[in-house]
Design an enzyme around this catalytic site. Structure first.
Site, PDB file in Angstrom:
ATOM      1  CB  SER A  63      -0.946   0.014   1.193  1.00  0.00           C
ATOM      2  OG  SER A  63      -2.014  -0.855   0.928  1.00  0.00           O
ATOM      3  CE  LYS A  66      -3.880   0.697  -1.132  1.00  0.00           C
ATOM      4  NZ  LYS A  66      -4.516   0.167   0.066  1.00  0.00           N
ATOM      5  CE1 TYR A 188      -4.815  -1.325  -4.488  1.00  0.00           C
ATOM      6  CE2 TYR A 188      -5.050  -3.699  -4.432  1.00  0.00           C
ATOM      7  CZ  TYR A 188      -4.920  -2.497  -3.776  1.00  0.00           C
ATOM      8  OH  TYR A 188      -4.882  -2.466  -2.405  1.00  0.00           O
ATOM      9  CE1 TYR A 240      -4.584   1.367   4.454  1.00  0.00           C
ATOM     10  CE2 TYR A 240      -3.221   0.243   6.064  1.00  0.00           C
ATOM     11  CZ  TYR A 240      -3.452   0.642   4.775  1.00  0.00           C
ATOM     12  OH  TYR A 240      -2.559   0.334   3.818  1.00  0.00           O
ATOM     13  CB  VAL A 258      -0.119  -5.931   4.103  1.00  0.00           C
ATOM     14  CG1 VAL A 258      -1.369  -5.344   4.702  1.00  0.00           C
ATOM     15  CG2 VAL A 258      -0.253  -6.159   2.611  1.00  0.00           C
TER      16      VAL A 258
HETATM   17  N1  GLN Z   1      -2.320  -5.402  -1.862  1.00  0.00           N
HETATM   18  C1  GLN Z   1      -2.878  -5.262  -0.554  1.00  0.00           C
HETATM   19  C2  GLN Z   1      -4.397  -5.421  -0.576  1.00  0.00           C
HETATM   20  O1  GLN Z   1      -5.065  -4.909  -1.404  1.00  0.00           O
HETATM   21  C3  GLN Z   1      -2.462  -3.934   0.014  1.00  0.00           C
HETATM   22  C4  GLN Z   1      -3.016  -3.681   1.387  1.00  0.00           C
HETATM   23  C5  GLN Z   1      -2.072  -2.937   2.283  1.00  0.00           C
HETATM   24  O2  GLN Z   1      -0.855  -2.897   2.065  1.00  0.00           O
HETATM   25  N2  GLN Z   1      -2.610  -2.449   3.371  1.00  0.00           N
HETATM   26  O3  GLN Z   1      -4.952  -6.076   0.268  1.00  0.00           O
END
Ligand code: GLN
Length: 304
Positions: A63, A66, A188, A240, A258
């Site tokens: 993420s 992003k 994505y 988050y 993650v």
């Molecule tokens: N690729 C992961 C997902 O969509 C990214 C989530 C994250 O890093 N929080 O679940």
């Protein structure tokens, strides 16, 4: 400021802490990463590079990507991005579907999955070759041409992406997704599977610490106003349902993934990245949060 000494102190503190968190397993390829990896890199505008541990080993940025995709979308269509995605903290897990239903398919912010999927849709609509252009953007701002996406990790995530597909379908039912769902999902998972080391991330994020100006050639790569806005979204939405906790404990704009990475910047001072794959229940690196909390405690500097 003696940053070498500060990093030594942080390393020692982390070594003495046994994390209770778990490596992410819902993307099977990520489950293979050893949980004891630990690295940190600090890149200061005035005094250069400091690091320890596995700071040069690449990992899945997940993420953290992003932030790059939002920047590229803002560089491409400007403020029109915010006609389709909001800039409010969600207070919900990164992959939650709940708010989307009662907020008519408008994601709360670009850093939860729904928001990042929407940004991917914008990139698919407006760029000829979105994967290559996103990768090139990251290579340019980090100054590292060998950065790439791991196709094994991307396909591993794609095979387990029912929830992200559900987010896309729900947004499409409200008319907020323009392209074929599979195509958007493909971009994505590609961006999430990009691999970078702590040093490479710190180099890329220096731009957000340095008002959009490259510290290599002093060129304005991103508008100062865009950087200020992205930093504001990192501050309020980068973690988050733990964004408040991160502000409270660390006090810097940042973004987690993650894969166990966290980046943070101190405007006009430094950019930093930490990697430790064991995640707390909110999906943020347990030791990464601790390292950054120590950094702002020991330096006595935060943006507040
Ligand atoms: N690729 C992961 C997902 O969509 C990214 C989530 C994250 O890093 N929080 O679940």
């Amino acid at each position: 400021m003696d940053y070498s000494k500060i990093l030594d102190t942080i390393q020692l503190k982390l070594k003495n802490h046994i994390p209770t968190g778990k490596v992410a397993t819902y993307i099977p390829e990520l489950a293979k990463i050893p949980g004891d990896k630990l690295g940190m890199h600090l890149y200061c505008i005035n005094s250069g590079h400091y690091n320890f541990g596995d700071a040069h080993e690449r990992f899945s940025i997940q993420s953290i990507s992003k932030v790059f995709s939002l920047t590229l979308a803002m560089n491409t269509i400007g403020n029109d991005v915010f006609k389709r995605v909001d800039v409010e903290p969600s207070g919900n897990p990164f992959n939650s579907l709940i708010q989307l239903e009662y907020e008519n398919g408008i994601p709360r912010n670009p850093f939860i999955n729904a928001g990042a999927l929407l940004i991917a849709d914008i990139l698919v609509s407006h760029l000829k070759n979105p994967k290559q252009e996103l990768l090139q953007f990251i290579r340019t701002i980090s100054g590292i041409d060998s950065i790439t996406s791991n196709s094994t990790v991307a396909s591993s995530e794609k095979k387990h992406s029912n929830r992200n597909a559900a987010l896309l379908h729900l947004m499409k039912s409200f008319g907020n997704i323009e392209n074929d769902i599979d195509k958007v999902l493909d971009l994505y998972v590609f961006q999430c599977a990009i691999e970078m080391s702590c040093q490479e991330l710190a180099q890329a994020f220096m731009l957000y610490a340095n008002e959009g100006v490259s510290i290599q050639n002093q060129q304005q790569i991103i508008a100062k106003r865009t950087v200020k806005r992205i930093n504001a979204i990192m501050q309020t939405c980068g973690f988050y349902d733990e964004a408040g906790e991160f502000s409270f404990r660390v006090g810097l704009p940042g973004k987690s993934g993650v894969g166990g990475g966290i980046v943070a910047i101190h405007p006009n001072q430094y950019s930093t990245a930490v990697w430790s794959p064991k995640l707390n229940p909110k999906g943020n690196s347990e030791l990464g949060m601790m390292a950054l909390e120590e950094l702002t405690t020991l330096t006595g500097l935060s943006i507040f």
